[in-house]
Design a protein around this motif. Structure first.
Motif, PDB file in Angstrom:
ATOM      1  N   ALA A 156       0.838  -1.077   0.019  1.00 30.00           N
ATOM      2  CA  ALA A 156       0.130   0.194  -0.002  1.00 30.00           C
ATOM      3  C   ALA A 156       0.733   1.217  -0.005  1.00 30.00           C
ATOM      4  N   TRP A 158       1.209   5.521   0.893  1.00 30.34           N
ATOM      5  CA  TRP A 158       1.079   6.681   1.907  1.00 30.34           C
ATOM      6  C   TRP A 158      -0.088   7.445   1.783  1.00 30.34           C
ATOM      7  N   LYS A 182       1.771  -5.227   3.585  1.00 33.35           N
ATOM      8  CA  LYS A 182       3.120  -4.047   3.761  1.00 33.35           C
ATOM      9  C   LYS A 182       2.655  -2.680   3.477  1.00 33.35           C
ATOM     10  N   GLU A 185       6.356   2.761   4.371  1.00 31.88           N
ATOM     11  CA  GLU A 185       7.258   2.768   5.713  1.00 31.88           C
ATOM     12  C   GLU A 185       6.909   4.375   6.419  1.00 31.88           C
ATOM     13  N   SER A 236       3.426   4.167  -7.462  1.00 31.11           N
ATOM     14  CA  SER A 236       3.835   4.704  -8.765  1.00 31.11           C
ATOM     15  C   SER A 236       4.170   3.671  -9.809  1.00 31.11           C
TER      16      SER A 236
HETATM   17  P1  ADP Z   1       4.915   6.547  -3.952  1.00 30.79           P
HETATM   18  O1  ADP Z   1       5.802   7.027  -5.266  1.00 30.79           O
HETATM   19  O2  ADP Z   1       3.690   7.231  -3.970  1.00 30.79           O
HETATM   20  O3  ADP Z   1       5.713   7.022  -2.581  1.00 30.79           O
HETATM   21  P2  ADP Z   1       5.911   3.805  -4.317  1.00 30.79           P
HETATM   22  O4  ADP Z   1       5.462   3.371  -5.696  1.00 30.79           O
HETATM   23  O5  ADP Z   1       7.260   4.401  -4.256  1.00 30.79           O
HETATM   24  O6  ADP Z   1       4.852   5.055  -4.170  1.00 30.79           O
HETATM   25  O7  ADP Z   1       5.472   3.126  -3.033  1.00 30.79           O
HETATM   26  C1  ADP Z   1       4.264   2.458  -2.899  1.00 30.79           C
HETATM   27  C2  ADP Z   1       4.576   1.139  -2.149  1.00 30.79           C
HETATM   28  O8  ADP Z   1       5.421   0.234  -2.831  1.00 30.79           O
HETATM   29  C3  ADP Z   1       5.084   1.348  -0.722  1.00 30.79           C
HETATM   30  O9  ADP Z   1       4.513   0.596   0.298  1.00 30.79           O
HETATM   31  C4  ADP Z   1       6.574   1.246  -0.985  1.00 30.79           C
HETATM   32  O10 ADP Z   1       7.355   0.771   0.161  1.00 30.79           O
HETATM   33  C5  ADP Z   1       6.500   0.076  -1.869  1.00 30.79           C
HETATM   34  N1  ADP Z   1       7.470  -0.397  -2.607  1.00 30.79           N
HETATM   35  C6  ADP Z   1       8.749   0.682  -2.909  1.00 30.79           C
HETATM   36  N2  ADP Z   1       9.781  -0.180  -3.513  1.00 30.79           N
HETATM   37  C7  ADP Z   1       9.264  -1.342  -3.948  1.00 30.79           C
HETATM   38  C8  ADP Z   1       9.897  -2.350  -4.338  1.00 30.79           C
HETATM   39  N3  ADP Z   1      11.166  -2.444  -5.004  1.00 30.79           N
HETATM   40  N4  ADP Z   1       9.373  -3.526  -4.394  1.00 30.79           N
HETATM   41  C9  ADP Z   1       8.008  -3.686  -3.755  1.00 30.79           C
HETATM   42  N5  ADP Z   1       7.485  -2.572  -3.168  1.00 30.79           N
HETATM   43  C10 ADP Z   1       8.077  -1.460  -3.025  1.00 30.79           C
END
Ligand code: ADP
Length: 506
Positions: A156, A158, A182, A185, A236
């Motif tokens: 999920a 944030w 998950k 963070e 994203s």
């Molecule tokens: P945002 O750009 O909105 O911060 P992200 O796509 O970076 O969104 O993050 C969405 C979710 O994916 C968060 O829970 C993040 O911790 C998780 N995440 C980030 N990198 C990875 C990865 N390499 N594999 C799986 N989950 C990830």
């Protein structure tokens, strides 16, 4: 807030509160104050959570419970979420910076009714559908069964931490799966609290597990874990691609809800006052940090100047301030990283030649010196090939693009790698419906924005995702379909074994 009031949240694994040496610091985005800590997990903790989920599934206590029982438990949890709304709102606000009005009405406020919706779907779900009796090649009866997959993972983001996790784990639970969530963070608190509430309401231990932790460690392990059969992900597009790649290793199914660059297409016959308010609501709600936000405003030449004048005047009334004040319209953005990123996009808009019609920086005043504040920003003179028109900014930044003919407006609306949502503004319904037909997006809202209703599907065309969440078929992606065929001929010689075994009956 003093250090003594900082609460600590352990992980939830197998019904136990589990701590770790690695801590996540939850800081209030409006001033950077430390509000809480949470235990962070990595691959090891994800493995333990998957193991707990697997054994709870095998026990059958939840996976083989009657649909009515599961619906009753989920309804009890939904009721509790409603009773504890204020407390959950505070946990959400302190981590993601939503205003109290938005979090109460939407971010957390939707969680209880959406969970109740999934519980209702579960109670009437067709787990077994008899197929028409077949007489060819031999008399037999097939039954189509929908079975839970086993262990499902939810990753999920944030911005709507509880709600967007719930869109994944609730349909999974409703049909009998066990889950590992998950959370992002930065925002694990409401999902961890949900786990405690769910167990108080009778969800068996180990069915719902929560491991907050860094995406590349905890998230990546969950997406690639061989015992996880399904991943629901919102985030994203870049990370969505990575999750899809990781999931492909064990060929697990994925539902992905990804980025957007949604157009608000204003037609010449729009009600301008309504459209001005609607477009601002569509773009600026929660400081523009919503994947389906209307961040590209397409205006016809004929009304462009008048519209922009009214838009800027109206946007100037948006009050930034304390997120816990009911009068505040807009809060901060979520983190220093996002703050820097958004300011980078604003700089790139200026460099590429767009005009700042409103905002364009950090608001002035003592209360905005700490935390991550950005003014509501409107760019005019934007071309659809500029970065601020193509890339997802995830901030309070609206790009105004002019068009000549309506055909050109529709082409611009569709000229994007994304296709999550869109809006069309017209005072003539049949005209608006005709245009809606030509828009490539999972949602087209006519004379409205952010119309997320749990009874209708939500998800994206193109690079905005794979599959749909919510709606009448929301439980299907969390099931396996099994055909059980029963031979009813009762006769060995009626079966077509002779295509292989020509003397089978001798
Ligand atoms: P945002 O750009 O909105 O911060 P992200 O796509 O970076 O969104 O993050 C969405 C979710 O994916 C968060 O829970 C993040 O911790 C998780 N995440 C980030 N990198 C990875 C990865 N390499 N594999 C799986 N989950 C990830």
């Amino acid at each position: 807030m003093t250090a003594t009031t900082v609460r600590h949240f352990p992980m939830l694994v197998g019904g136990e509160a589990v701590d770790s040496e690695q801590l996540l610091e939850i800081r209030d985005p409006q001033n950077g104050e430390l509000m809480a800590t949470a235990a962070a997990g990595g691959a090891k903790e994800i493995d333990a959570a998957v193991e707990a989920a697997k054994s709870s599934f095998a026990s059958g206590e939840w996976s083989r419970a009657t649909p009515t029982h599961r619906a009753q438990v989920l309804h009890a949890v939904a009721d509790k979420l409603g009773e504890r709304l204020d407390e959950l709102v505070e946990l959400e606000i302190m981590a993601n910076g939503a205003t109290i009005r938005q979090a109460t009405g939407f971010h957390v406020g939707y969680a209880a009714p959406h969970l109740a919706f999934f519980a209702d779907l579960a109670a009437k779900y067709e787990f077994e559908t008899p197929m028409p009796r077949a007489t060819f090649p031999v008399l037999g009866q097939s039954t189509l069964r929908r079975e839970p997959i086993g262990v499902c993972g939810a990753i999920a983001p944030w911005n709507f931490p509880l709600l967007l996790a719930l869109w994944k784990f609730a349909p999974a639970l409703a049909v009998g799966n066990s889950v590992v969530v998950k959370p992002d963070e930065k925002t694990p608190l409401t999902t961890l609290e949900f786990g405690r509430i769910a167990e108080e309401c009778g969800l068996p231990k180990g069915v719902f597990n929560v491991v907050p932790g860094p995406g590349p460690e905890a998230g990546a392990r969950l997406a690639s874990h061989p015992d996880v059969g399904k991943i629901g992900f919102t985030g994203s597009t870049d990370i969505g691609r990575e999750v899809m790649r990781l999931a492909s290793g064990t060929v697990k199914s994925v539902t992905l809800e990804l980025g957007g660059k949604s157009p608000a297409l204003v037609l010449e016959d729009a009600d301008i006052d309504l459209a001005v308010d609607g477009v601002l609501y569509g773009c600026m709600l929660y400081s523009g940090q919503i994947c389906e936000s209307m961040t590209r405003l397409l205006l016809p030449d004929s009304i462009h100047d008048e519209f922009v004048e009214r838009l800027v005047a109206r946007a100037s009334t948006i009050q930034l301030g304390d997120t816990r004040d009911w009068e505040t319209d807009m809060g901060p953005v979520v983190s220093a990283k996002q703050h820097e990123r958004i300011l980078g996009y604003i700089a790139s808009g200026k460099e590429e030649g767009a005009t700042v019609a409103l905002g364009g920086g950090v608001p002035k005043g003592e209360q905005f010196e700490r935390g991550h504040w950005i003014e509501p920003t409107i760019f005019t003179g934007v071309r659809n090939d500029m970065r601020i028109a193509r890339e997802e900014i995830f901030g309070p930044v609206l790009s105004v693009i002019r068009y000549g003919s309506e055909r050109e407006g529709i082409e611009l609306a569709n000229d994007t790698p994304y296709g999550l949502a869109s809006s069309v503004w017209s005072s003539d319904n049949s005209h608006a419906l005709e245009v809606a037909d030509k828009i490539q997006a999972g949602s087209v809202w006519i004379n409205d924005a952010h119309q997320i209703n749990c009874e209708v599907p939500f998800g994206g065309y193109k690079q905005s995702g794979v599959g749909r969440e919510l709606g009448p078929h929301a439980l299907d992606p969390y099931t396996e379909v099994k055909n059980v065929h029963l031979d009813l001929s009762g006769r060995r010689d009626a079966r077509p074994y002779d295509v292989l075994l020509s003397h089978a009956d001798d």
